[in-house]
Design a protein around this motif. Structure first.
Motif, short mmCIF file in Angstrom:
data_model
loop_
_atom_site.label_atom_id
_atom_site.label_comp_id
_atom_site.label_asym_id
_atom_site.label_seq_id
_atom_site.Cartn_x
_atom_site.Cartn_y
_atom_site.Cartn_z
N LYS A 121 0.90 -1.12 0.06
CA LYS A 121 -0.03 0.04 -0.06
C LYS A 121 0.80 1.22 0.12
N ARG A 122 1.88 1.27 0.83
CA ARG A 122 2.86 2.22 0.92
C ARG A 122 3.48 2.69 -0.35
N LEU A 123 3.89 1.65 -1.02
CA LEU A 123 4.76 1.76 -2.31
C LEU A 123 4.06 2.16 -3.45
N GLY A 124 2.81 1.62 -3.55
CA GLY A 124 1.84 2.12 -4.67
C GLY A 124 2.08 0.92 -5.66
N PRO A 125 1.24 0.91 -6.91
CA PRO A 125 1.13 -0.18 -7.74
C PRO A 125 2.31 -0.30 -8.80
N ASN A 126 3.15 0.73 -8.80
CA ASN A 126 4.18 0.89 -9.81
C ASN A 126 5.51 0.44 -9.26
N VAL A 127 5.75 0.06 -8.08
CA VAL A 127 7.04 -0.31 -7.52
C VAL A 127 6.67 -1.85 -7.42
#
Length: 353
Positions: A279-285
Motif C-alpha cells: 500500500k505504501r509503495l503503490g502499484p508501480n513499484v
C-alpha cells in the motif's frame, strides 16, 4: 529472443509480468550455511581470493544454483570490491569484517581519488558474469550487485563496520561539503560499475544501501537519496530496460523514500508487513522479500505458512520472494532446500489451501 515468456522467470517478474508464483532467490544464498562452501573456504581462507579469483567465484556463485535451482543466481562478490579502483584499499578479515586503512577523512584524500575504470580495476567481475550467463542460460536470472554511495562512504570513512556511525555522521553534520564531494564521486563510479555489470551479463542489479537505515528521514533525504538517484538516473539513461532493486536494512520508516530513488523494486526487510508495504509503495513499484531469516530455523509447516502468507499479501505481479536479510550462517541446509521447494510449488499449495 522475442516475447516475455522466453525470458528467465525472475526477469519476467522484475519487469512486471503477472505470474503464477513469484520467483525465488536468497540474499547471501552462496555462503556459510552450505557445507560445500565451508569446505572451499577452508582451502581458500582469503575472502578476497574467493571473490576475485574467477574460477573460485564462479564455483561459489553456482553452488546454490546446482543444489536448489533458485530463479536468481547472484554474483559472488562484495560491495567493497570496486573501492581499490578509486584508490581506497581494503581487506576483509574473517570474523572481523572489512578494514580500510587509511580511512578517508580529509578533503585532500577525496580530491585525490582515482577515476574508476572497471575493465582495468575489476576485470574478474566481468568474466564471472559472462560465464554465469553461459552456465545458467534461461534457467535463472543472473543478478549483479553494488553498494550504494552512503554505505560505501560509511565504510571508507569509518574504516570498518560500525554500530553508531559517529565518524561519518560527524563529517555529515560538521563538514558536509567534504562528504558530498565523496558521495558524488562514489555515485558516479557506482553508475559506471552497474553499467559494466549489465554489459557483462547481469540481467538485474541490486543496490545495497545497508547502512542508510541508520539515518533519520531528514538526513536520508540529504545524504542517501540524492546519490541513489544519481546512480539510477545514469544507469537508466543507457540501460533503461534493466531492472534495479534497492535494499536497506531497517528500512520500514523509509519505504516511500526508497521508491523515490527511481529503482524498479524495493527489497523489504522483515520489520514491515508485506501488505502494508504494498500500500505504501503503490502499484508501480515491485517488491522483494520479506521473510525473517530466522523463519528458516522453524518447522517446515511454519516455513510453508510464512511463505504462503507473504505471497498472498504481495500479489501475483512484481514480487520476488526472498528473505528480509541474508541467510544466517548456521541455517539448516535442508530448511533452505525446503524454502526453495515450497516457493516453487506455491501456486499448487495455494490452490489446495
Amino acid at each position: 529472443m522475442t516475447g516475455l515468456t522466453q525470458l528467465p522467470y525472475l526477469l519476467r517478474a522484475a519487469r512486471g509480468e503477472v505470474l503464477d508464483r513469484p520467483p525465488v532467490w536468497m540474499m547471501r544464498q552462496a555462503g556459510r550455511y552450505m557445507k560445500e562452501y565451508r569446505d572451499l573456504r577452508q582451502k581458500y581462507p582469503s575472502f578476497r581470493e574467493r571473490s576475485e579469483n574467477v574460477d573460485l567465484a564462479l564455483e561459489i556463485s553456482l553452488q546454490p544454483f546446482r543444489a536448489f535451482q533458485p530463479d536468481g543466481v547472484i554474483l559472488f562478490s562484495d560491495i567493497l570490491t570496486p573501492l581499490p579502483g578509486l584508490g581506497i584499499p581494503f581487506d576483509i578479515i574473517e570474523s572481523k569484517g572489512p578494514i580500510i586503512d587509511p580511512p578517508i577523512r580529509t578533503a585532500e584524500q577525496v580530491k585525490n581519488l582515482l577515476p574508476f575504470n572497471p575493465a582495468e580495476c575489476v576485470p574478474f567481475v566481468g568474466e564471472i558474469l559472462q560465464t554465469l550467463r553461459k552456465e545458467v542460460g534461461n534457467k535463472a536470472t543472473v543478478l549483479g550487485f553494488v553498494g550504494a554511495p552512503w554505505t560505501l562512504a560509511a565504510y571508507a570513512i569509518e574504516g570498518k563496520s560500525s554500530k553508531d556511525y559517529t565518524i561519518i555522521k560527524s563529517m555529515a553534520f560538521s563538514e558536509p561539503a567534504i562528504l558530498h564531494e565523496l558521495l558524488g564521486k562514489i555515485a558516479d563510479a557506482i553508475a559506471v560499475y552497474v553499467r559494466y555489470q549489465i554489459d557483462a551479463g547481469a540481467q538485474v542489479v541490486q543496490m545495497f544501501d545497508s547502512w542508510a537505515g541508520h539515518l533519520s528521514p531528514q538526513d536520508y533525504d540529504i545524504f542517501a537519496l540524492p546519490y541513489q538517484q544519481r546512480v539510477v538516473q545514469q544507469v537508466k539513461a543507457t540501460h533503461p530496460d534493466t531492472p534495479m532493486i534497492l535494499y536497506i536494512n531497517g528500512s520500514a520508516g523509509l519505504l516511500e523514500r526508497m521508491a523515490q530513488s527511481g529503482v524498479d523494486i524495493v527489497s523489504l526487510d522483515w520489520t514491515v508487513d508485506m501488505a502494508e508495504a504494498r500500500k505504501r509503495l503503490g502499484p508501480n513499484v515491485g517488491v522483494q522479500g520479506n521473510i525473517d531469516p530466522c523463519a528458516l530455523f522453524g518447522s517446515k509447516d511454519f516455513i510453508r505458512q510464512r511463505i504462503l502468507d507473504t505471497i498472498r499479501k504481495a500479489g501475483n505481479r512484481g514480487h520476488i520472494l526472498n528473505l528480509g536479510h541474508g541467510i544466517i550462517a548456521n541455517t539448516p541446509e535442508e530448511n533452505a532446500a525446503y524454502f526453495f521447494e515450497t516457493a516453487k510449488q506455491a501456486d499448487q499449495l495455494m490452490a489446495r489451501a
